[in-house]
Design a protein around this motif. Sequence first.
Motif, mmCIF file in Angstrom:
data_model
loop_
_atom_site.group_PDB
_atom_site.id
_atom_site.type_symbol
_atom_site.label_atom_id
_atom_site.label_comp_id
_atom_site.label_asym_id
_atom_site.label_seq_id
_atom_site.Cartn_x
_atom_site.Cartn_y
_atom_site.Cartn_z
ATOM 1 N N GLY A 1 0.854 -1.151 -0.048
ATOM 2 C CA GLY A 1 0.077 -0.245 0.053
ATOM 3 C C GLY A 1 0.929 1.198 -0.148
ATOM 4 O O GLY A 1 0.278 2.380 -0.036
ATOM 5 N N ASP A 2 2.181 1.389 0.047
ATOM 6 C CA ASP A 2 3.170 2.147 0.010
ATOM 7 C C ASP A 2 4.324 1.925 -0.606
ATOM 8 O O ASP A 2 4.167 0.959 -1.574
ATOM 9 N N ASP A 3 5.604 2.181 -0.259
ATOM 10 C CA ASP A 3 6.658 1.598 -0.919
ATOM 11 C C ASP A 3 6.876 0.141 -0.881
ATOM 12 O O ASP A 3 6.702 -0.293 -0.069
ATOM 13 N N GLY A 4 7.476 -0.255 -2.152
ATOM 14 C CA GLY A 4 7.648 -1.632 -2.240
ATOM 15 C C GLY A 4 8.818 -2.292 -1.492
ATOM 16 O O GLY A 4 8.869 -2.884 -0.468
ATOM 17 N N ILE A 5 9.977 -2.000 -2.196
ATOM 18 C CA ILE A 5 11.360 -2.490 -1.525
ATOM 19 C C ILE A 5 12.318 -1.159 -1.319
ATOM 20 O O ILE A 5 12.449 -0.721 -2.264
ATOM 21 N N CYS A 6 12.286 -0.497 0.012
ATOM 22 C CA CYS A 6 12.710 0.603 0.449
ATOM 23 C C CYS A 6 14.114 0.839 1.037
ATOM 24 O O CYS A 6 13.953 -0.069 2.100
ATOM 25 N N MET A 7 14.839 1.778 0.827
ATOM 26 C CA MET A 7 16.186 1.895 1.832
ATOM 27 C C MET A 7 16.041 3.045 2.381
ATOM 28 O O MET A 7 15.551 4.342 2.022
ATOM 29 N N GLY B 1 8.394 0.510 -6.929
ATOM 30 C CA GLY B 1 9.020 -0.667 -6.890
ATOM 31 C C GLY B 1 10.262 -0.526 -6.036
ATOM 32 O O GLY B 1 10.468 -1.373 -4.971
ATOM 33 N N PHE B 2 11.374 0.139 -6.369
ATOM 34 C CA PHE B 2 12.667 0.152 -5.666
ATOM 35 C C PHE B 2 12.681 1.454 -5.321
ATOM 36 O O PHE B 2 12.375 2.529 -6.001
#
Length: 519
Positions: free
Chosen positions: A272-278, A307-308
């Motif tokens: 529902g928000d960022d997928g794979i996040c740093m 997405g990233f």
Amino acid sequence: MKKNKLTLLAILLCCTTAFAQEQTEHDMMWYVNNAPFKMGTIAEPKFADKTFNIKSYGAVGDGQTLNTEAISKAINACSTAGGGVVLIPPGLWLTGPIELKSNVNLHAATGALVIFSSDHSLFTVSGGRGKPQLYGEKLENVAITGGGVFDGAGDTWRPLKKSKAAPTLWNDLTKSGGALTKEGDMWYPTKEGMADDRLRPIMVVISSSKNVLIDGPTFKNSPNFAFNPKSITNLIIRNVKIENEYYAQNGDAIDLSTCKNAIVYHCTVHAGDDGICMKSSGAKDKSTAALENIIIAENIVYHAHGGFVIGSNTDGGMNNIWVTNNNFVNTDIGIRVKSNEGRGGLVHNVYIDHIYMRDILNEAILISSYYEDKRPGSAPQAPVTASDKTPNFQDFHISNVYCNSAKIAISIIGLPQMPVSKIDFTDVTISANKAVCIIEGADLTLKNVKIISPDKTVFTLNNSRNISLSNISFNADASSFISAEGATSGVVVSGTNISKLSNAVKLGSGVPKSAVVIK
């Protein structure tokens, strides 16, 4: 005729993408050994050959019995005995918070469905954010494995933005009870939640730990972020599934915060928000990046804000990130790099390649130093001075990226005092409604880039300098290749035929002819 041209271009894009996808899958260690930088140690933790079945400690898998104490007893017994496997067998297991211990592999077998209780008092912490549902701190050698499912009962916690909800869903929820903000733009399941949104727990948090493995489980319906590893060294996230509804407020899937020597491999995400996040902030040692040596490989992200993603918190610094062989489908943004004054820092040595995207709602690639997130109904954010933590995005290497259908192909937005700099794009093909816009960019290189767009201008440049455009392909019915505004200078175009364009280079007021050189 225009429709036929676009159809042909779309076919060519598909053929190009199919050719690029000949790269084969690799096992996890191939990526570790072939990273474009020297990785630190990546190794799975080892566990004693002992099994502690939660049923032996009184757990009942009927979906009605609260098993918090039984699961805790099994974990404590395992840890006290020197470690091993705590087994959650097939069944329906209702529980409160689960605390992990060192040397414990919490194994939820296929067929196990762990339901975190909707009794919010079990997760309440006085004066702070709600206690995570599954957590551990200052651990060594710990794992969550198996094909089981963890359900966070997030629908009893999460608010819902009216702008993100289908009318039927919005009407059903507002009629069911709960509370609305004064502006009527956000619904909360409880009045307590509206009074203090910090009560919502993150589903899985492991922090300040070493040698962590997450392999196989599904995390779904989280109250907040689904999985947030913090300050972990030697982290493997593999074969994990995240299932959050598209409207899940703050429903990030995987947020890595200040981790080192980590890989996210072969995971599938709906968020529902960022997928794979740093994320990176709060670093005590300013001599090194707080987030460093990260590999993101062979993952699929379906619906998500990005997405990233990098950011928005980057003030701890980031270094050595490799994102490769991933698919992003129906995300709001494909590759999303974001921060702003007050929470920015140096992010550099980022390698992004072999990314395949489709149906991206907004930008296929976005790098922005002007990110703002404002909760509906909240006051505007106070302006931040330029002396605060400033985003610094540089040394990005983006290659073999293919996107079929986006709103905007590439958008770069830097700051006057800190342009987005030293970014190179090589072998990139994107079809989008709008082409490329660069504001406050410096020392950028685009080579073998194909932009399939009905946009009449291919590159819109503002206050940008030292831009190299080599072997660029674009629609034949474009009228301008470059539109330059502000203090744009040092633009060099080579290997690109723009002779047939009616107004190939448009220079704004004050932009000298020497700003753009055609070779």
